[in-house]
Design a protein around this motif. Structure first.
Motif, mmCIF file in Angstrom:
data_model
loop_
_atom_site.group_PDB
_atom_site.id
_atom_site.type_symbol
_atom_site.label_atom_id
_atom_site.label_comp_id
_atom_site.label_asym_id
_atom_site.label_seq_id
_atom_site.Cartn_x
_atom_site.Cartn_y
_atom_site.Cartn_z
ATOM 1 N N PRO A 78 0.794 -1.236 0.000
ATOM 2 C CA PRO A 78 0.000 0.000 0.000
ATOM 3 C C PRO A 78 0.822 1.280 0.000
ATOM 4 C CG PRO A 78 -1.039 -1.611 1.417
ATOM 5 C CD PRO A 78 0.257 -2.216 0.971
ATOM 6 N N ILE A 79 1.883 1.352 0.797
ATOM 7 C CA ILE A 79 2.648 2.599 0.811
ATOM 8 C C ILE A 79 3.420 2.779 -0.485
ATOM 9 C CG2 ILE A 79 4.723 1.657 1.937
ATOM 10 C CD1 ILE A 79 4.777 4.448 3.432
ATOM 11 N N GLN A 80 3.874 1.693 -1.103
ATOM 12 C CA GLN A 80 4.548 1.803 -2.393
ATOM 13 C C GLN A 80 3.573 2.265 -3.468
ATOM 14 O OE1 GLN A 80 6.059 -2.169 -2.774
ATOM 15 N NE2 GLN A 80 7.659 -1.871 -1.224
ATOM 16 N N GLU A 81 2.387 1.693 -3.453
ATOM 17 C CA GLU A 81 1.379 2.046 -4.448
ATOM 18 C C GLU A 81 0.985 3.516 -4.351
ATOM 19 O OE1 GLU A 81 -3.216 0.773 -5.647
ATOM 20 O OE2 GLU A 81 -2.007 -0.527 -4.358
ATOM 21 N N LYS A 82 0.894 4.033 -3.131
ATOM 22 C CA LYS A 82 0.448 5.410 -2.944
ATOM 23 C C LYS A 82 1.578 6.427 -3.040
ATOM 24 C CE LYS A 82 -3.523 4.184 -0.046
ATOM 25 N NZ LYS A 82 -4.203 4.382 1.250
ATOM 26 N N ALA A 83 2.777 6.050 -2.596
ATOM 27 C CA ALA A 83 3.873 7.016 -2.541
ATOM 28 C C ALA A 83 4.656 7.143 -3.842
ATOM 29 C CB ALA A 83 4.835 6.644 -1.408
ATOM 30 N N ILE A 84 4.920 6.029 -4.510
ATOM 31 C CA ILE A 84 5.805 6.051 -5.673
ATOM 32 C C ILE A 84 5.323 6.996 -6.777
ATOM 33 C CG2 ILE A 84 6.686 4.635 -7.586
ATOM 34 C CD1 ILE A 84 7.144 2.386 -5.575
ATOM 35 N N ILE A 135 1.115 10.485 3.028
ATOM 36 C CA ILE A 135 0.628 9.119 2.875
ATOM 37 C C ILE A 135 0.638 8.472 4.250
ATOM 38 C CG2 ILE A 135 0.943 6.900 1.741
ATOM 39 C CD1 ILE A 135 0.400 9.196 -0.184
ATOM 40 N N GLN A 136 -0.503 7.975 4.671
ATOM 41 C CA GLN A 136 -0.616 7.360 5.993
ATOM 42 C C GLN A 136 -1.146 5.947 5.859
ATOM 43 O OE1 GLN A 136 -2.285 9.861 9.074
ATOM 44 N NE2 GLN A 136 -3.316 8.128 10.034
ATOM 45 N N ILE A 137 -0.354 4.980 6.361
ATOM 46 C CA ILE A 137 -0.727 3.571 6.262
ATOM 47 C C ILE A 137 -0.811 2.975 7.655
ATOM 48 C CG2 ILE A 137 -0.171 1.320 5.244
ATOM 49 C CD1 ILE A 137 -0.688 3.417 3.153
ATOM 50 N N ASN A 138 -1.975 3.100 8.289
ATOM 51 C CA ASN A 138 -2.201 2.498 9.613
ATOM 52 C C ASN A 138 -0.980 2.628 10.504
ATOM 53 O OD1 ASN A 138 -4.803 1.640 8.948
ATOM 54 N ND2 ASN A 138 -4.074 -0.288 8.103
ATOM 55 N N HIS A 139 -0.479 3.860 10.607
ATOM 56 C CA HIS A 139 0.818 4.017 11.253
ATOM 57 C C HIS A 139 0.805 3.804 12.752
ATOM 58 C CE1 HIS A 139 -0.897 7.961 12.075
ATOM 59 N NE2 HIS A 139 0.074 8.194 12.912
ATOM 60 N N GLU A 140 -0.352 3.688 13.371
ATOM 61 C CA GLU A 140 -0.397 3.481 14.817
ATOM 62 C C GLU A 140 -0.746 2.051 15.197
ATOM 63 O OE1 GLU A 140 -3.094 6.315 16.397
ATOM 64 O OE2 GLU A 140 -1.660 7.958 16.334
ATOM 65 N N LYS A 141 -1.063 1.213 14.225
ATOM 66 C CA LYS A 141 -1.498 -0.140 14.534
ATOM 67 C C LYS A 141 -0.554 -1.179 13.933
ATOM 68 C CE LYS A 141 -6.430 0.861 14.923
ATOM 69 N NZ LYS A 141 -7.799 0.481 14.485
ATOM 70 N N PRO A 142 -0.286 -2.264 14.676
ATOM 71 C CA PRO A 142 0.484 -3.360 14.092
ATOM 72 C C PRO A 142 -0.274 -3.999 12.931
ATOM 73 C CG PRO A 142 0.395 -3.527 16.494
ATOM 74 C CD PRO A 142 -0.596 -2.479 16.082
ATOM 75 N N ALA A 143 0.454 -4.713 12.104
ATOM 76 C CA ALA A 143 -0.163 -5.353 10.941
ATOM 77 C C ALA A 143 -1.214 -6.363 11.378
ATOM 78 C CB ALA A 143 0.915 -6.051 10.109
ATOM 79 N N GLU A 144 -2.232 -6.533 10.537
ATOM 80 C CA GLU A 144 -3.322 -7.451 10.859
ATOM 81 C C GLU A 144 -2.908 -8.908 10.756
ATOM 82 O OE1 GLU A 144 -6.606 -6.443 8.412
ATOM 83 O OE2 GLU A 144 -6.932 -4.480 9.344
ATOM 84 N N THR A 145 -1.730 -9.163 10.185
ATOM 85 C CA THR A 145 -1.249 -10.545 10.061
ATOM 86 C C THR A 145 -0.616 -11.046 11.359
ATOM 87 O OG1 THR A 145 0.806 -9.661 9.150
ATOM 88 C CG2 THR A 145 -0.867 -10.411 7.583
ATOM 89 N N ILE A 146 -0.572 -10.192 12.385
ATOM 90 C CA ILE A 146 0.067 -10.556 13.650
ATOM 91 C C ILE A 146 -0.995 -10.908 14.689
ATOM 92 C CG2 ILE A 146 1.629 -9.789 15.478
ATOM 93 C CD1 ILE A 146 2.645 -7.640 13.497
ATOM 94 N N SER A 147 -0.831 -12.039 15.360
ATOM 95 C CA SER A 147 -1.688 -12.374 16.499
ATOM 96 C C SER A 147 -0.958 -11.983 17.782
ATOM 97 C CB SER A 147 -2.020 -13.870 16.511
ATOM 98 O OG SER A 147 -0.854 -14.641 16.693
ATOM 99 N N HIS A 148 -1.715 -11.569 18.789
ATOM 100 C CA HIS A 148 -1.137 -11.011 20.005
ATOM 101 C C HIS A 148 -1.618 -11.772 21.223
ATOM 102 C CE1 HIS A 148 0.063 -7.289 17.781
ATOM 103 N NE2 HIS A 148 -0.985 -7.634 17.055
ATOM 104 N N ALA A 149 -0.739 -11.933 22.203
ATOM 105 C CA ALA A 149 -1.119 -12.565 23.464
ATOM 106 C C ALA A 149 -0.274 -11.990 24.596
ATOM 107 C CB ALA A 149 -0.945 -14.074 23.396
#
Length: 420
Positions: free
Chosen positions: A26-32, A203-217
């Motif tokens: 996403p950041i490459q698509e929007k920034a480049i 360009i802002q890409i969910n800069h405050e949240k970890p990626a959704e591919t990560i599970s947390h415990a």
């Protein structure tokens, strides 16, 4: 979308294909596209989103035209590991373009850096302190700079580099293309951005949240039982490539040594190591010779390993933003990852801010033999902002529960040992 739509120079396009890039992040698509048009840019993106390629590829494209063997692009990074990583990425993406880069940072001889500059390079990747040293010695000139890039600007502030950056700016042409990339945007960085960038695209890409591919415990544990819990988890589960964070470099060194004595392929990276020792540790972790790396927040800057399976917060980070930085080391390139955090009785307040960033409750885990009673102070409606997300306060009454109010089980889905 495909990288071919950017119409890169054939040598760069071939290198992109060789690197295995197919669809831009996403950041490459929007920034480049904006960068290829010459706009200044502020990129807000967490670690592992592909931002390095987002600024390197447009830079290489622009430098295809114009003089060679003159320093025309300057990239500033907060740590030597990150500078090395960016340099390696440039070499890969430059392909057969003939464009060259070099690194400038402390901990190694200046003479080798001077020789590289004298041979002629188009891109310099530098840490501010050593670059200023070269500027003061007149061993480098920034008079031909066309592109200026600040990567991980928030960490520049954390390391006290802003005064150095302002001195460097005085020696860079005012007419240039500038880019600032940061995972977070504290007030001090915002002021710097206003000084560096002209009418920038943001360009802002969910800069405050970890990626959704990560599970947390969160693992509830007494302070004195953390190391034993870590060994237990490593012995009972396959954690193929694990990055462990501690609060101090002394603890990182001792924990890595303890894990080595327990039979694990572990190493550490922290501020007391020489540059050669740091490189050996990094290379060993990247190659898989070490399956465990223990690091502090600062030392971990520049660790760019795409297949880290687990991040373990042995010590809870000081801020919710630091949690995002740490956990962003796993779950990259659309792969899944797991973030495990050891939580003690003193950590109740900061995890509230972490959960606020994540937008929901993180499940609490207990391991037989390591359970601890953790208290959490309920939030009160005061009508005010209250504590900032980067503050810590000792919690009091209240008790944690997961969403169901019952103990949850954390299933790694794997059972083999992580030992040799």
């Amino acid at each position: 979308m495909n990288f071919s739509l950017f119409n890169f120079h054939p040598s760069i396009a071939a290198a992109v294909q060789k690197c295995g890039y197919t669809s831009p992040t996403p950041i490459q698509e929007k920034a480049i596209p904006h960068l290829l048009q010459g706009h200044d840019l502020l990129g807000l993106a967490q670690t592992g989103t592909g931002k390095t390629a987002a600024f390197v590829l447009p830079t290489l494209q622009r430098l295809q035209n114009g003089p060679r063997k003159k320093i025309r692009a300057l990239i500033l990074a907060p740590t030597r590991e990150l500078a090395e990583q960016i340099h390696e990425n440039i070499q890969q993406m430059a392909g057969n373009s003939g464009l060259r880069s070099c690194t400038i940072f402390g901990g190694v001889s200046k003479h080798g850096q001077i020789r590289n500059i004298e041979k002629g390079v188009e891109i310099v990747v530098a840490c501010p302190g050593r670059l200023l040293d070269h500027l003061n010695s007149r061993t480098i000139s920034l008079g031909n700079i066309e592109i200026l890039i600040l990567d991980e600007a928030d960490q520049m502030f954390d390391r006290g580099f802003l005064p150095d950056i302002r001195r460097i700016l005085k020696q860079v042409p005012a007419k240039r293309q500038s880019m600032v990339f940061s995972a977070t945007m504290p007030g001090e960085i915002r002021h710097l951005v206003e000084d560096i960038l002209t009418d920038p695209m943001t360009i802002q890409i969910n800069h405050e949240k970890p990626a959704e591919t990560i599970s947390h415990a969160f693992f509830q544990v007494d302070q004195s039982r953390k190391t034993a819990l870590l060994v237990d988890l490593l012995q009972k589960n396959t954690m193929t490539s694990t990055l462990i964070f501690t609060r101090t470099k002394h603890k990182a060194k001792n924990l890595a040594r303890h894990l080595q004595n327990a039979g694990f392929r572990a190493t550490s990276i922290q501020g007391n190591l020489s540059q050669n020792q740091r490189r050996l540790a990094m290379d060993g972790f990247k190659s898989g010779r070490f399956s465990i790396m223990v690091a502090t927040d600062i030392a971990a800057r520049g660790i760019d390993v795409s297949d880290i399976s687990h991040v373990v917060n042995y010590d809870v980070p000081d801020t919710a933003e630091a949690y995002t930085h740490r956990t962003g080391r796993t779950g990259r390139a659309e792969k899944t990852g797991q973030a495990l955090t050891f939580v003690t009785a003193d950590d109740g307040q900061i995890i509230k801010f972490v959960e606020r960033n994540l937008g929901g409750k993180i499940r609490r885990e207990t391991v037989p033999g390591f359970a601890a009673r953790i208290a959490e102070k309920p939030e009160r409606e005061t009508g005010r902002t209250g504590l900032r997300a980067n503050s810590r306060r000792k919690p009091s009454a209240g008790k944690w529960k997961n969403r169901t109010g019952r103990a949850a089980s954390f299933d790694f889905g794997i059972t083999a040992s992580a030992k040799k």
